[in-house]
Design a protein around this motif. Structure first.
Motif, PDB file in Angstrom:
ATOM      1  N   LEU A  65       0.998   4.144  -2.857  1.00  0.00           N
ATOM      2  CA  LEU A  65       0.831   5.568  -2.543  1.00  0.00           C
ATOM      3  C   LEU A  65       2.033   6.375  -3.030  1.00  0.00           C
ATOM      4  CD1 LEU A  65      -0.700   5.312   1.050  1.00  0.00           C
ATOM      5  CD2 LEU A  65      -1.875   6.009  -1.063  1.00  0.00           C
TER       6      LEU A  65
ATOM      7  N   VAL B 252       0.842  -1.207   0.000  1.00  0.00           N
ATOM      8  CA  VAL B 252       0.000   0.000   0.000  1.00  0.00           C
ATOM      9  C   VAL B 252       0.871   1.249   0.000  1.00  0.00           C
ATOM     10  CG1 VAL B 252      -1.647   1.336   1.398  1.00  0.00           C
ATOM     11  CG2 VAL B 252      -2.017  -1.114   1.032  1.00  0.00           C
TER      12      VAL B 252
ATOM     13  N   ALA C 207       1.734   6.765  -6.693  1.00  0.00           N
ATOM     14  CA  ALA C 207       0.710   7.770  -6.992  1.00  0.00           C
ATOM     15  C   ALA C 207       1.244   9.183  -6.780  1.00  0.00           C
ATOM     16  CB  ALA C 207      -0.527   7.533  -6.132  1.00  0.00           C
TER      17      ALA C 207
END
Length: 149
Positions: A46, A42, A49
């Protein structure tokens, strides 16, 4: 019939408490490894992103998200093995575990630092090492501090 025999299962002596404690530690460690795998994946998603490309200069390939989970899982299981060994053979397993794993975490920063990758990639990789280590070290050290049931 002697129900006090070793291995009878009727009385929980030190051997069974030790065995259960090790089994509980392994289960806790494997659950922590799954948590670390999810957390690093995760966090990597992130970071991607946010613009971190995780491109490794050798070959110019980008590390896939699944790669973070696999590598985290492998090294987390190694941490569980270290915890089990220390639980079995150390008088102060939690303390020794932290003394062992914190320097190993610091050593794990060396490959990203020497990779020649972009600064954001290096920082992201080191951050992911810290995420996995925070999960594994905290959970396993806490578990090592507990008395076997």
């Amino acid at each position: 019939m002697n129900s006090n025999r070793k291995g009878s299962g009727l009385f929980a002596g030190p051997e069974s408490a030790q065995r259960y404690g090790l089994r509980g530690l392994v289960v806790t460690g494997l659950l922590a490894a799954i948590a670390a795998m999810v957390a690093t994946t995760v966090a990597a998603a992130l970071a991607q992103a946010a613009g971190v490309d995780f491109e490794v200069p050798e070959g110019g390939e980008t590390i896939p998200l699944g790669g973070f989970a696999v590598v985290t899982g492998v090294f987390s299981v190694m941490g569980v093995v270290i915890a089990v060994a220390l639980r079995r053979w150390s008088a102060r397993p939690a303390e020794r575990f932290v003394w062992t794993t914190v320097p190993l975490t610091a050593i794990s920063f060396v490959p990203p630092l020497l990779s020649g990758a972009a600064t954001a990639t290096v920082a992201g990789l080191i951050g992911l090492h810290l995420v996995a280590s925070a999960v594994m070290i905290s959970i396993l050290a806490r578990s090592l501090r507990q008395e076997p049931w």
